[in-house]
Each structure stands twice: as structure tokens, then as C-alpha cells.
Design a protein around this motif. Structure first.
Motif, short mmCIF file in Angstrom:
data_model
loop_
_atom_site.label_atom_id
_atom_site.label_comp_id
_atom_site.label_asym_id
_atom_site.label_seq_id
_atom_site.Cartn_x
_atom_site.Cartn_y
_atom_site.Cartn_z
N TYR A 151 0.81 -1.42 0.07
CA TYR A 151 -0.12 -0.09 0.07
C TYR A 151 1.01 1.31 -0.10
CZ TYR A 151 -2.99 3.66 1.96
OH TYR A 151 -3.70 4.80 2.21
N PRO A 152 1.97 1.27 0.83
CA PRO A 152 2.68 2.62 0.91
C PRO A 152 3.01 2.96 -0.39
CG PRO A 152 3.23 1.28 2.95
CD PRO A 152 2.30 0.54 1.72
N TYR A 153 3.88 2.04 -1.22
CA TYR A 153 4.35 2.18 -2.45
C TYR A 153 3.49 2.44 -3.64
CZ TYR A 153 7.70 -0.28 0.38
OH TYR A 153 8.43 -0.98 1.44
N TYR A 154 2.19 1.84 -3.48
CA TYR A 154 0.93 2.21 -4.54
C TYR A 154 0.91 3.65 -4.17
CZ TYR A 154 -0.76 -1.81 -6.81
OH TYR A 154 -0.91 -2.86 -7.82
N VAL A 155 0.49 4.21 -3.09
CA VAL A 155 0.11 5.70 -2.85
C VAL A 155 1.13 6.55 -3.35
CG1 VAL A 155 -0.42 7.13 -0.97
CG2 VAL A 155 -1.41 5.08 -0.68
N ALA A 175 -9.66 4.49 -0.82
CA ALA A 175 -10.75 4.11 0.41
C ALA A 175 -10.03 3.62 1.57
CB ALA A 175 -11.53 3.02 -0.22
N LEU A 176 -9.06 2.90 1.31
CA LEU A 176 -8.30 2.08 2.47
C LEU A 176 -7.35 3.11 3.30
CD1 LEU A 176 -6.56 -0.78 0.58
CD2 LEU A 176 -8.26 -0.89 2.56
N ALA A 177 -7.65 4.40 2.64
CA ALA A 177 -6.69 5.64 3.55
C ALA A 177 -7.81 6.23 4.58
CB ALA A 177 -6.20 6.77 2.65
N GLN A 178 -8.84 5.98 4.40
CA GLN A 178 -9.93 6.59 5.38
C GLN A 178 -9.73 6.24 6.73
OE1 GLN A 178 -11.92 9.09 4.22
NE2 GLN A 178 -10.52 8.76 2.28
N PRO A 179 -9.88 7.07 7.65
CA PRO A 179 -9.67 6.56 9.18
C PRO A 179 -10.88 5.57 9.63
CG PRO A 179 -10.56 8.74 9.07
CD PRO A 179 -10.28 8.43 7.67
N SER A 180 -10.67 4.59 10.55
CA SER A 180 -11.66 3.89 11.04
C SER A 180 -12.82 4.58 11.75
CB SER A 180 -10.98 2.81 11.89
OG SER A 180 -10.28 1.95 11.01
N ARG A 207 -5.03 -0.04 10.72
CA ARG A 207 -4.13 0.59 9.95
C ARG A 207 -3.41 1.71 10.87
NH1 ARG A 207 -4.67 5.90 7.55
NH2 ARG A 207 -3.18 6.33 5.69
N GLN A 208 -2.19 1.85 10.63
CA GLN A 208 -1.14 2.75 11.69
C GLN A 208 -0.17 3.16 10.76
OE1 GLN A 208 -0.57 1.42 15.68
NE2 GLN A 208 1.48 2.54 15.61
N ASN A 243 -13.82 1.46 8.23
CA ASN A 243 -13.85 2.81 8.01
C ASN A 243 -14.99 3.47 7.24
OD1 ASN A 243 -13.45 2.56 5.09
ND2 ASN A 243 -10.94 2.62 5.46
N GLY A 244 -15.97 2.56 7.02
CA GLY A 244 -17.22 2.95 6.45
C GLY A 244 -17.11 3.15 4.86
N SER A 245 -15.95 2.62 4.17
CA SER A 245 -16.13 2.76 2.62
C SER A 245 -17.19 1.80 2.08
CB SER A 245 -14.79 2.45 2.40
OG SER A 245 -13.59 3.47 2.61
N VAL A 246 -17.22 0.49 2.66
CA VAL A 246 -18.17 -0.28 2.09
C VAL A 246 -19.47 -0.13 3.26
CG1 VAL A 246 -19.08 -2.82 2.05
CG2 VAL A 246 -16.87 -2.00 1.23
N ARG A 247 -20.63 0.30 3.04
CA ARG A 247 -21.91 0.77 3.74
C ARG A 247 -22.92 0.37 3.08
NH1 ARG A 247 -19.16 5.49 2.31
NH2 ARG A 247 -20.27 6.60 0.87
N ARG A 248 -24.20 0.51 3.73
CA ARG A 248 -25.31 0.37 3.06
C ARG A 248 -25.74 1.14 1.52
NH1 ARG A 248 -30.62 2.92 3.08
NH2 ARG A 248 -32.25 1.18 2.97
#
Length: 359
Positions: A151-155, A175-180, A207-208, A243-248
Motif C-alpha cells: 500500500y505505501p508504495y502504491y500511494v 478508500a483504505l486511507a480513510q480513518p476507522s 491501519r497505523q 472505515n465505512g467505505s463499504v456501507r449500506r
């Protein structure tokens, strides 16, 4: 959520094809070269364009044409939209019509109709029908390539060299970068799905400082690059839930979810996907795994899933005439697919070998 997609002259689909989608589980079945990934990427690009358009109060046609053009180019990783036109000699253009639905959007108001032609030097993509209303629900594409450990290299690559990353991978990174979220902010249904994933992985995922970890009870955190490949993709889904990226209302595209996952865990994977559907997430997956398909059939017929809508799309390449499409609410309604038939025939040969009489 996605309702319908009609395409003509797009990649391996030279003929007019109409694809329907249900709010629950949508399963695209086919072998290599059948167009599964192309179909999913096209749907993803359109849903992303549609949801991001909801952020614009007064969308302007020319600007939206350019935004849709860029979205398609990024998702497919191409420089020229002409590359998406079917190579069939009779096709010099591609036509696409899509219909979506969303909360607060009256039926029939979220329709898109656009086309593009070969040899156009000016406006390469033209929208013939703009949505009366954009939807605000988001879409996520879990790509086959595992991304947590790199992930860090992708970003870094995405920021410095955006052309190197396809749009689906970059969207997943964002989406993965969003806080929990606080666990209490998750709906009970999605919280249950997250618990199923963490139970299977054996710990809590978090994630940290741009890296991802699995925290098992009584043990030191383990960085995700040390986790089994198949579990990394399940961990990706867990993080997107946390982190809420996948939600209703989310449209979740998952290309070959069974990849690198032991067959013993595939029933758990199916349970996780069906729990998402029960939480009002639209799931669109592609596969050529007979084991996964049979497990889906089994679990979709269990009482807790009886009310879930399901739809199967079968794709089979033909000689010189694109892809043959079949569909139905049951797997048995699909026409014979070579990719599945090969597994069935091998199983039959194996059983016959083991039942041959001894001399």
C-alpha cells in the motif's frame, strides 16, 4: 445500485447485450478471455462517475463528458478510448446505456447514455442522455492484485506517477486511507460481517502510519505483509467495512474473490459476501471456480438467505462472434460454460479412475 447495462461494440462484446443486476448477489461466470473483468470495470467506471457526479450541484455536459472519458481511461489503464471499441471489423463505434438506482432518486431518473467512435480527433466521447439525478452511494472495486502489503508504495506511485495506477487500484487505495469509524457507528449487520472476517483471520485488523496490522489476542501485532495472500484480500474487505467505505447502498465489485484462498475457507467467504447482501450492499463478483459457485448455490438456498435476490451472468467466448451471454436467477439456467465443464469432466475422470475394478 446498478440496475441495467446495455452495451454494443465494447471490447469482446461486438453485439448488443443487455445485462440486468439485482440489489443482492450478482455472479459473473466465465473463463479467461470471456470479458468478466471488462464488464466489471465498465460497471465500476460508470458507477464511480455517477456517484461522484452527485457532489456537483450544476453539472455541465462538456465537463461531464470529459470526466467520464478520464474515468474510463483510468479504470482500464488506456490512453485512447478507441482501445475499448470491439475489434470486430463491423464496429467503428461503441454504445453504452446504464441505469442506476439510489436513495432519494426516483426510478428512471438515474440513466446514462453515451457513445464513442473510432477516428474522432475532437470530442471522443459524447453523452446522449444525462442523468436527471445523480446517486450518492459509492462503489468499491477489490482488484485481484493484493494491495495491503504494498500500500505505501502504491500511494507514492499514485501521487507521483498517476498514469502507472489503474483507476480501480487507486480508488481502493483512497478508500483504505480513510480513518476507522467508532465500532458503534457501524450498523449491526455490517458489524456482524466485520466480526466474521476478524474471526476468520484470528484478530483485529487496523491501519497505523500507512501500514496495516493484524492484532491477535495475547500476541504482538503482525504486519500484513506476513499474512497469507488470500487472507490479505479478506483483510482488505474488513478494513473497508471498519472505515465505512463499504456501507449500506455500496456497490462492491470483487474480481475473483476465491483467489489464493484455501477451499476450506471458501464457505466462510461466501457467508461473508451474503451477509453483506443482507446489509443492503450490492455485490457483483466474477469467478470461474466451480467450488465457489456450488457453495453459493448451497448457501443461497438456506433459510436466512431465501429473500436475497440473486442473478447469474454466464460469458462464453465464441469463434469470431464475440461472447455468448446467458443469464438467470439460478446457476442451472446458464448455458454450458467450457470453464466449468472442464472441472466437471475432470471430477468424473477422477471418480472413474478410483472405481476401476482390480485385476
Amino acid at each position: 445500485m446498478l440496475r441495467e447495462l446495455e452495451i454494443e461494440g465494447v471490447t469482446v462484446f461486438p453485439n448488443k447485450e443487455l445485462f440486468s443486476f439485482v440489489p443482492g448477489m450478482n455472479i459473473i461466470v466465465g473463463g479467461n478471455g470471456s470479458g468478466k473483468s471488462h464488464l466489471m470495470k465498465l460497471c465500476y467506471a460508470i458507477t464511480r462517475w455517477m456517484s461522484e457526479g452527485g457532489e456537483r450541484e450544476l453539472p455541465e455536459l462538456r465537463g461531464e463528458e470529459q470526466r467520464l472519458l478520464q474515468q474510463l481511461q483510468r479504470v482500464f489503464g488506456i490512453h485512447d478510448i478507441e482501445e475499448l471499441i470491439s475489434q470486430n471489423s463491423s464496429n467503428s463505434s461503441a454504445h453504452i446505456r446504464a441505469s442506476m438506482m439510489g436513495e432519494g432518486v426516483p426510478e428512471g431518473c438515474a440513466k446514462l447514455n453515451f457513445s464513442f467512435r473510432a477516428g474522432e480527433s475532437a470530442s471522443q466521447l459524447g453523452i446522449q442522455q444525462m442523468p436527471q439525478r445523480f446517486v450518492r452511494e459509492n462503489s468499491i472495486f477489490i482488484v485481484p492484485r493484493e494491495q495491503l502489503s504494498i500500500y505505501p508504495y502504491y500511494v507514492q506511485a499514485g501521487k507521483n506517477y498517476p498514469a502507472l495506477l489503474d483507476g480501480a487500484s487507486w480508488g481502493l487505495c483512497r478508500a483504505l486511507a480513510q480513518p476507522s469509524l467508532d465500532p458503534h457507528e457501524l450498523s449491526p449487520e455490517l458489524g456482524c460481517t466485520l466480526s466474521l472476517i476478524e474471526e476468520l483471520l484470528g484478530g483485529r485488523i487496523y491501519r497505523q502510519q500507512g501500514k496495516f496490522y493484524l492484532q491477535s489476542k495475547g500476541q504482538s501485532p503482525i504486519q500484513f505483509n506476513l499474512i497469507a495472500e488470500g487472507f490479505k484480500r479478506l483483510g482488505t474487505l474488513g478494513l473497508l467495512l471498519a472505515n465505512g467505505s463499504v456501507r449500506r447502498g455500496t456497490v462492491l465489485f470483487w474480481d475473483e474473490p476465491e483467489m489464493n484462498i484455501n477451499a476450506a475457507h471458501l464457505p466462510d467467504l461466501v457467508s461473508i459476501m451474503l451477509s453483506l447482501c443482507r446489509a443492503d450492499v450490492q455485490v457483483v463478483l466474477s469467478t470461474h471456480s466451480l467450488f465457489l459457485l456450488r457453495e453459493l448455490v448451497i448457501q443461497l438456498n438456506e433459510p436466512q438467505n431465501a429473500k436475497l435476490s440473486r442473478y447469474y451472468l454466464g460469458l462464453e467466448p465464441t469463434q469470431g462472434d464475440g461472447v455468448r451471454v446467458s443469464c438467470g436467477q439460478e446457476l442451472v439456467e446458464l448455458e454450458q460454460l467450457d470453464s466449468l465443464q472442464a472441472e466437471i469432466e475432470q471430477a468424473d475422470r477422477y471418480m472413474m479412475m478410483n472405481h476401476q475394478p482390480m485385476d
